[in-house]
Design an enzyme around this catalytic site. Structure first.
Site, PDB file in Angstrom:
ATOM      1  N   ASP A   1       0.827  -1.213   0.000  1.00  0.00           N
ATOM      2  CA  ASP A   1       0.000   0.000   0.000  1.00  0.00           C
ATOM      3  C   ASP A   1       0.860   1.262   0.000  1.00  0.00           C
ATOM      4  OD1 ASP A   1      -2.387   1.350  -0.033  1.00  0.00           O
ATOM      5  OD2 ASP A   1      -2.717   1.247   2.126  1.00  0.00           O
TER       6      ASP A   1
ATOM      7  N   TRP B   1       2.771   8.100  -2.197  1.00  0.00           N
ATOM      8  CA  TRP B   1       4.210   8.272  -2.489  1.00  0.00           C
ATOM      9  C   TRP B   1       4.376   9.204  -3.691  1.00  0.00           C
ATOM     10  CZ3 TRP B   1       7.517   7.112  -6.601  1.00  0.00           C
ATOM     11  CH2 TRP B   1       8.887   7.040  -6.307  1.00  0.00           C
TER      12      TRP B   1
ATOM     13  N   ARG C   1      -0.533   9.429  -9.619  1.00  0.00           N
ATOM     14  CA  ARG C   1      -0.583   8.156  -8.877  1.00  0.00           C
ATOM     15  C   ARG C   1       0.089   7.007  -9.648  1.00  0.00           C
ATOM     16  NH1 ARG C   1      -4.009   7.589  -4.751  1.00  0.00           N
ATOM     17  NH2 ARG C   1      -4.231   5.399  -5.273  1.00  0.00           N
TER      18      ARG C   1
ATOM     19  N   HIS D   1       2.717   3.635  -8.828  1.00  0.00           N
ATOM     20  CA  HIS D   1       2.558   2.216  -9.169  1.00  0.00           C
ATOM     21  C   HIS D   1       3.773   1.733  -9.957  1.00  0.00           C
ATOM     22  CE1 HIS D   1      -1.383   2.368  -7.564  1.00  0.00           C
ATOM     23  NE2 HIS D   1      -1.923   3.063  -8.545  1.00  0.00           N
TER      24      HIS D   1
ATOM     25  N   TRP E   1     -11.354  -2.117  -8.652  1.00  0.00           N
ATOM     26  CA  TRP E   1     -11.987  -1.908  -9.971  1.00  0.00           C
ATOM     27  C   TRP E   1     -12.780  -0.605  -9.997  1.00  0.00           C
ATOM     28  CZ3 TRP E   1     -10.155  -4.382 -13.921  1.00  0.00           C
ATOM     29  CH2 TRP E   1      -9.734  -5.699 -13.811  1.00  0.00           C
TER      30      TRP E   1
ATOM     31  N   LEU F   1      10.800 -20.547  -4.823  1.00  0.00           N
ATOM     32  CA  LEU F   1       9.778 -19.676  -4.229  1.00  0.00           C
ATOM     33  C   LEU F   1       8.462 -19.733  -5.016  1.00  0.00           C
ATOM     34  CD1 LEU F   1       8.989 -17.247  -2.302  1.00  0.00           C
ATOM     35  CD2 LEU F   1       9.853 -15.745  -4.099  1.00  0.00           C
TER      36      LEU F   1
ATOM     37  N   ARG G   1      -5.257  -1.896   8.708  1.00  0.00           N
ATOM     38  CA  ARG G   1      -6.438  -2.701   8.391  1.00  0.00           C
ATOM     39  C   ARG G   1      -6.073  -3.795   7.398  1.00  0.00           C
ATOM     40  NH1 ARG G   1      -7.880   2.605   6.640  1.00  0.00           N
ATOM     41  NH2 ARG G   1      -7.351   2.899   4.452  1.00  0.00           N
TER      42      ARG G   1
ATOM     43  N   SER H   1      -8.306  -4.812   4.826  1.00  0.00           N
ATOM     44  CA  SER H   1      -8.873  -4.485   3.509  1.00  0.00           C
ATOM     45  C   SER H   1      -9.227  -5.717   2.660  1.00  0.00           C
ATOM     46  CB  SER H   1      -7.917  -3.561   2.730  1.00  0.00           C
ATOM     47  OG  SER H   1      -7.695  -2.365   3.423  1.00  0.00           O
TER      48      SER H   1
HETATM   49  C1  IPE Z   1      -5.487  -2.732  -0.462  1.00  0.00           C
HETATM   50  O1  IPE Z   1      -5.143  -1.406  -0.559  1.00  0.00           O
HETATM   51  C2  IPE Z   1      -5.378  -3.401  -1.815  1.00  0.00           C
HETATM   52  C3  IPE Z   1      -4.046  -3.501  -2.385  1.00  0.00           C
HETATM   53  C4  IPE Z   1      -2.920  -3.136  -1.829  1.00  0.00           C
HETATM   54  C5  IPE Z   1      -3.981  -4.102  -3.682  1.00  0.00           C
HETATM   55  P1  IPE Z   1      -6.242  -0.266  -0.737  1.00  0.00           P
HETATM   56  O2  IPE Z   1      -5.497   1.017  -0.803  1.00  0.00           O
HETATM   57  O3  IPE Z   1      -7.138  -0.575  -1.868  1.00  0.00           O
HETATM   58  O4  IPE Z   1      -7.063  -0.403   0.621  1.00  0.00           O
HETATM   59  P2  IPE Z   1      -7.906   0.687   1.417  1.00  0.00           P
HETATM   60  O5  IPE Z   1      -8.878   1.281   0.450  1.00  0.00           O
HETATM   61  O6  IPE Z   1      -6.945   1.713   1.920  1.00  0.00           O
HETATM   62  O7  IPE Z   1      -8.551  -0.066   2.540  1.00  0.00           O
HETATM   63  C1  IPE Z   2      -1.443   0.301  -3.426  1.00  0.00           C
HETATM   64  O1  IPE Z   2      -1.251   1.667  -3.420  1.00  0.00           O
HETATM   65  C2  IPE Z   2      -1.613  -0.279  -4.815  1.00  0.00           C
HETATM   66  C3  IPE Z   2      -2.987  -0.613  -5.177  1.00  0.00           C
HETATM   67  C4  IPE Z   2      -4.007  -0.592  -4.383  1.00  0.00           C
HETATM   68  C5  IPE Z   2      -3.210  -1.021  -6.543  1.00  0.00           C
HETATM   69  P1  IPE Z   2      -2.464   2.686  -3.437  1.00  0.00           P
HETATM   70  O2  IPE Z   2      -2.786   2.978  -4.870  1.00  0.00           O
HETATM   71  O3  IPE Z   2      -3.592   2.186  -2.629  1.00  0.00           O
HETATM   72  O4  IPE Z   2      -1.823   3.959  -2.754  1.00  0.00           O
HETATM   73  P2  IPE Z   2      -2.487   4.924  -1.683  1.00  0.00           P
HETATM   74  O5  IPE Z   2      -2.972   4.058  -0.569  1.00  0.00           O
HETATM   75  O6  IPE Z   2      -3.593   5.632  -2.374  1.00  0.00           O
HETATM   76  O7  IPE Z   2      -1.381   5.814  -1.258  1.00  0.00           O
HETATM   77 MG    MG Z   3      -4.103   2.370  -0.673  1.00  0.00          MG
END
Ligand code: IPE
Ligand code: IPE
Ligand code: MG
Length: 257
Positions: free
Chosen positions: A22, A27, A35, A39, A71, A133, A196, A198
């Site tokens: 996450d 970042w 964003r 990624h 999604w 692995l 959390r 999630s």
């Molecule tokens: C959880 O992160 C899913 C992934 C890392 C792929 P999210 O950013 O989607 O979760 P929430 O919305 O903060 O709970």
């Molecule tokens: C995790 O990073 C990657 C995915 C959920 C795909 P986020 O995209 O959730 O990044 P934040 O939580 O918004 O910083």
């Molecule tokens: Mg996130």
């Protein structure tokens, strides 16, 4: 970093590490970037952590890459993530193979665009014979989706009399989960300061040790992985027993009070 690595007790490694990767978006935004830039950089962390786990001899690494709920993010981000996924798999599959890493996927593949599921299928077949692995990508995955699927399939088997409801045990249920071939995670790491789960492996994490760090995923490196493993190795896992029982078991395995 090597000092940290040397502190790790190789006989007490978690068999399975699961990571909620996450913080990519934050970042990037902290750097005034889009964003997707986050990624993109997150892939470097994936590479480093996969390599780190393979070097240590970890059996299973599950990475939460995209949730069922993701999604619903803006279309440009979803499309960008799918393209990044395909491009990364295409680029990395040779390296995975060279390092004897076997790729697995859990999640609702029917939601993926065709070009992504085709690329994945090829990579799964390409690495199917590897014995090092096990790298499990949780993609279009959520625990509630998985449990709903499991119940649906189980109900079908009861309906066709393949399964007797009275004979259902925890092992039976496990056979209907997407993780049926993997042991439960022993260590779960979540980056970026959120406390959390999630919708990630809700059933399988029952006795996992949870480790949270404020480090954003694109900054997470082997050093951070070693810190998490060392923290794990300092914990007493009790599985409902008392501390005294655990100590006794350690001295004379197999005996209980
Ligand atoms: C959880 O992160 C899913 C992934 C890392 C792929 P999210 O950013 O989607 O979760 P929430 O919305 O903060 O709970
Ligand atoms: C995790 O990073 C990657 C995915 C959920 C795909 P986020 O995209 O959730 O990044 P934040 O939580 O918004 O910083
Ligand atoms: Mg996130």
């Amino acid at each position: 970093m090597d000092v940290l690595k040397e502190e790790i007790d190789l006989k007490k490694l978690p068999r399975h590490i699961a990571i909620i990767m996450d913080g990519n978006g934050r970042w990037a935004q902290e750097k005034g970037q889009d964003r997707l830039f986050g990624h993109f950089h997150g892939v470097e962390s994936v590479r480093d952590i996969v390599e780190g786990c393979a070097e240590l001899g970890i059996g299973y690494l599950t990475l939460y890459a995209f949730s069922t709920e993701n999604w619903d993010r803006p279309a440009y981000e979803v499309t960008g993530l799918m393209e990044l996924l395909v491009e990364t798999i295409r680029k990395e599959v040779e390296t995975l193979n060279k390092n004897n890493i076997r790729l697995h996927v859990i999640g609702d593949m029917s939601m993926l665009p065709d070009y992504a599921s085709m690329e994945l299928k090829e990579a799964l077949e390409f690495t199917a014979g590897n014995t090092g692995l096990n790298l499990v990508m949780a993609l279009s995955y959520s625990s509630r989706w998985e449990l709903t699927e499991a119940v649906r399939n189980l109900a079908r088997d009861v309906q066709t009399e393949k399964l007797d409801p009275d004979a259902i045990t925890q092992d039976t249920l496990q056979q209907y989960l997407s993780t049926r071939d993997f042991p439960d995670p022993e260590l779960m790491i979540r980056t970026s300061g959120e406390y959390r789960i999630s919708n990630f492996l809700l059933y399988q994490l029952a006795y996992a040790e949870l480790y949270f760090t404020s480090v954003r995923w694109p900054d997470f490196r082997k050093k951070n992985l070693y810190e998490a493993i060392l923290d794990f190795q300092g914990r007493e896992r009790r599985f409902g027993k008392t501390s005294a029982q655990i100590q006794q078991d350690l001295m004379a395995p197999g005996t209980t009070f």
